[in-house]
Structures are given as C-alpha cells and as structure tokens.
Design an enzyme around this catalytic site. Structure first.
Site, PDB file in Angstrom:
ATOM      1  N   GLU A 123       0.876  -1.051   0.009  1.00 25.38           N
ATOM      2  CA  GLU A 123      -0.038   0.085  -0.301  1.00 25.38           C
ATOM      3  C   GLU A 123       0.862   1.042   0.075  1.00 25.38           C
ATOM      4  OE1 GLU A 123      -2.277  -0.094   3.702  1.00 25.38           O
ATOM      5  OE2 GLU A 123      -1.140   1.669   4.373  1.00 25.38           O
ATOM      6  N   TYR A 168      -6.474   6.495   2.541  1.00 25.93           N
ATOM      7  CA  TYR A 168      -7.216   7.560   2.836  1.00 25.93           C
ATOM      8  C   TYR A 168      -6.978   8.342   3.918  1.00 25.93           C
ATOM      9  CZ  TYR A 168     -10.676  11.132   1.139  1.00 25.93           C
ATOM     10  OH  TYR A 168     -11.420  12.166   0.637  1.00 25.93           O
ATOM     11  N   GLY A 186     -11.666   4.375   9.780  1.00 21.92           N
ATOM     12  CA  GLY A 186     -10.978   5.512   9.897  1.00 21.92           C
ATOM     13  C   GLY A 186     -10.734   5.836  11.490  1.00 21.92           C
ATOM     14  N   HIS A 202      -8.517  -4.791  18.063  1.00 20.58           N
ATOM     15  CA  HIS A 202      -8.576  -3.113  17.713  1.00 20.58           C
ATOM     16  C   HIS A 202      -8.570  -2.298  19.144  1.00 20.58           C
ATOM     17  CE1 HIS A 202     -10.284   0.705  17.012  1.00 20.58           C
ATOM     18  NE2 HIS A 202      -9.802   0.501  15.990  1.00 20.58           N
ATOM     19  N   LYS A 215     -18.872  -7.874   9.857  1.00 15.01           N
ATOM     20  CA  LYS A 215     -18.400  -7.080   8.494  1.00 15.01           C
ATOM     21  C   LYS A 215     -18.426  -8.123   7.462  1.00 15.01           C
ATOM     22  CE  LYS A 215     -14.855  -5.094  10.412  1.00 15.01           C
ATOM     23  NZ  LYS A 215     -13.254  -4.106  10.606  1.00 15.01           N
ATOM     24  N   GLN A 246      -4.213  -5.810  10.227  1.00 12.08           N
ATOM     25  CA  GLN A 246      -3.086  -4.594  10.970  1.00 12.08           C
ATOM     26  C   GLN A 246      -1.712  -5.491  10.801  1.00 12.08           C
ATOM     27  OE1 GLN A 246      -2.072  -1.702  11.249  1.00 12.08           O
ATOM     28  NE2 GLN A 246      -3.421  -0.935  12.837  1.00 12.08           N
TER      29      GLN A 246
END
Ligand SMILES: Cc1cc2nc3c(=O)[nH]c(=O)nc-3n(C[C@H](O)[C@H](O)[C@H](O)COP(=O)(O)OP(=O)(O)OC[C@H]3O[C@@H](n4cnc5c(N)ncnc54)[C@H](O)[C@@H]3O)c2cc1C
Length: 316
Positions: A18, A50, A125, A182, A198, A209
């Site tokens: 990325e 982003y 985000g 998380h 999800k 991650q």
C-alpha cells in the site's frame, strides 16, 4: 479484477503493498519513485490509503491563531486512476467513514465505479488528531460495518433515496482485522464478533493490521475459521527501519514486538542497525507465512519502498 479472483487463480503467495498519497502539492513522480522499484515483483494490486482532514492553526496578521481544516494528503481517487493507467494494475482505494456523509460516500463510490475500480477496502478511519474518540460525521457511517452495508446495497443496485433499483456496482469489499485486537475493543473476542458482522455484511477479504508476531496471526486465523469466517485473510507487514519506530509503532498501531525481536532491537545503536534487524525479521516472518500458504503478503510501505524491496528480493 477482484482480489478474491487473483487469490483463487494464483498457486503461490501474491506480493502486494500500500502507498500513502503524498503531501498536498507533490506530483505523481513522488509516488512513482516509491513504486517503480517494487514493480519487478509483479503486484497485481496496489492499495492507496485515505487521509481525512485535520485541524491546523494558522497565524493571522494580527498575531491571533485561526483554526483551519486542511486535507494534507488528498488525491486517493486520482492516484488510483493514475496507477491503473500507468502500471496496468488494479488499484484499491481505502474508503473511510470519518469526514463523509453517506451521500458523499455514494458520490465517491460512483466515481470509482466509472473509473473501473473493482475493489475497495472499507474502513471506519481513526479519530481526528484533536479528538479523544472517533466521532461519526453527521449523516455518515458510524462503523466500517455500516459502510460495507452501503457498498453492498449499491452492489445490489440500491442507491440512497432511490425508489427503484439502478445499475449495480460490483465492488469486491475488503475489511480490516486485528490479530492483536483493535485498541478500542473490550477484548479480542468482542472485536472478532464485530469482524464477523462485517464479513456477513459482504466483506470478501480481510487485511490485517501490521504485526511482528506470526503466532498471533496464526491464532487469529484459527479463531476466525472457528467462528465461521471463511474469507481470505491477508497478513499486513511493515519492516522496522528507524530508531523512532521502536516506540512509534507500538504506540500508534497498538502492537507488541515479540521478546526475541525486541532484544535484538535493543542492541541497536543506529538507524542502520535497526533497519538491518527489521528487514531480517520481516524476511523471517514472510518465510514462515509463505510456508503456511497465506494468499497474499501485504506490505505497508508508507512511501518508502527500499526496505520492502530488500525483503521482496529474498522472498518473491
Ligand atoms: C489494513 C488497514 C488499512 C487501513 N487504512 C486506513 C486508511 O487508509 N485511512 C485511515 O484513516 N485509517 C486506516 N486504517 C486505520 C483504521 O481506520 C483504524 O484502525 C480505525 O480505528 C478502525 O477502523 P475499522 O475499519 O477496523 O473500524 P470498525 O470495524 O468500525 O471497528 C472500530 C471499533 O469499533 C468496534 N465495532 C465495530 N463494529 C461495531 C459494531 N457494529 N458495534 C459496536 N462496536 C463495533 C470494533 O470492535 C473496533 O473496536 C487502516 C487499518 C488497517 C488494518
């Protein structure tokens, strides 16, 4: 082509990475400098992160400070188009909830559909720098789950406020997973229940991650499988390359370095020494991950491709 189709049609582990959009005002050449050295390893897709707006304080003529909202790294959609055109690869934009109403998200998705983008990594985000916790944008999505639901609805031809079905999109949706949990979740198992939601809502692949302890990743995959998550799980790796990373990475990404790795890092006195240990560790991680047949190894380059190139040379 969709990420899941690349995975299904490959008999070996795929290399991917990325990039982050450069600071506002920089040109496409700045991005390509980091990408060009990695193209020999034939990544079929490249992710583009982003970055939402930030608040800054601008000094006024009268000496007072004015709070301004600035988007420091704009251009994710444009960069995706440029990469697809220049390298003939698939570009995967990251789309986030923060800073967007659902209406604005829909417009961005329509742009991506017209551009021929086939995959999206759907994320919530992080909170803004001056906020303690993530505050959803009014009229926007609260969790990545809600964003996935919105994309899935568009994939079924259902646009916002439309009574009739329209031209469906066909996005392959990716989502984030956290082998070390998380940081906001009460525990790993509650975080994984949210991950399952999800996937059930339409996510077709998971990108993790970054992590430095493969054992944590393998346990995470086992737990996912045990709870019925069957989609491909793509491990994310980032080589440690500077002394600053030793505290920044654990603090920012909420991950631990395994004992064996941290004791090697503790012996390092210079960035060069850290980089050598960091690259060696990543190579070791990659070898073990490939032995276990991971579908893809995804590198977080953060605009710096050299260390990733040293690793890829040994592995791909
Ligand atoms: C591969 C990867 C790429 C990333 N790229 C970017 C990027 O480009 N730009 C960027 O700004 N950030 C990026 N991030 C960071 C990411 O946005 C943050 O980690 C963010 O804090 C969480 O995003 P998420 O999509 O995992 O959120 P979510 O899945 O919404 O989860 C956030 C928290 O809420 C909990 N939760 C989730 N769903 C529910 C629910 N239905 N009810 C109650 N609780 C729930 C979860 O357990 C978790 O603690 C990336 C992260 C990863 C792993």
């Amino acid at each position: 082509m969709k990420v899941v189709d690349y995975i299904n049609s490959s008999d070996k582990t795929i290399f991917s990475f990325e990039i982050i959009p450069p600071l506002k005002g920089k040109g496409i050449e700045d991005i390509c400098e980091g990408i060009d050295p990695l193209m020999e390893f034939q990544p079929p897709f490249i992710n583009v992160t982003y970055h939402r707006e930030e608040y800054d304080y601008k000094k006024m003529g009268n000496g007072l400070l004015k709070k301004v909202s600035v988007r420091k790294r704009p251009g994710t959609v444009g960069i995706c188009a440029a990469l697809m055109n220049r390298y003939k690869v698939d570009a995967i934009p990251h789309i986030i909830c923060g800073g967007f109403t659902k209406e604005e998200t829909e417009s961005a998705l329509i742009d991506l559909k017209f551009l021929g983008v086939d995959n999206i990594l759907a994320l919530r985000g992080d909170s803004m720098k001056n906020e303690d916790a993530f505050i959803p944008t009014e009229g926007g999505n609260k969790y990545a789950l809600n964003l996935i639901q919105q994309i899935d609805e568009m994939n079924n031809g259902q646009y916002l406020y439309e009574e009739t079905k329209n031209s469906p999109s066909n996005f392959c949706i990716g989502t984030a997973g956290y082998p070390e949990k998380h940081f906001e979740a009460m525990n790993l198992s509650s975080d994984m229940k949210n991950l399952k939601k999800k996937v059930d809502a339409g996510a077709e692949f998971i990108v993790t991650q970054l992590f430095y302890d493969n054992q944590k990743f393998f346990e995470f995959v086992d737990k996912c499988r045990a709870m019925g998550i069957t989609v491909p799980i793509i491990p994310g790796l980032k080589p440690i390359t500077t002394m600053r990373h030793l505290s920044f990475i654990p603090k920012f990404f909420h991950v631990n370095f395994p004992e064996e790795f941290s004791s090697e890092l503790e012996k390092c006195k210079t960035n060069e020494a850290v980089k050598e240990v960091g690259i060696e560790w990543s190579i070791k991680q990659c070898k073990e991950l490939i032995e276990k047949n991971v579908p893809v190894i995804h590198f977080y380059t953060m605009g710096k491709g050299k260390a990733v190139k040293s690793i890829a040379k040994e592995i791909f």
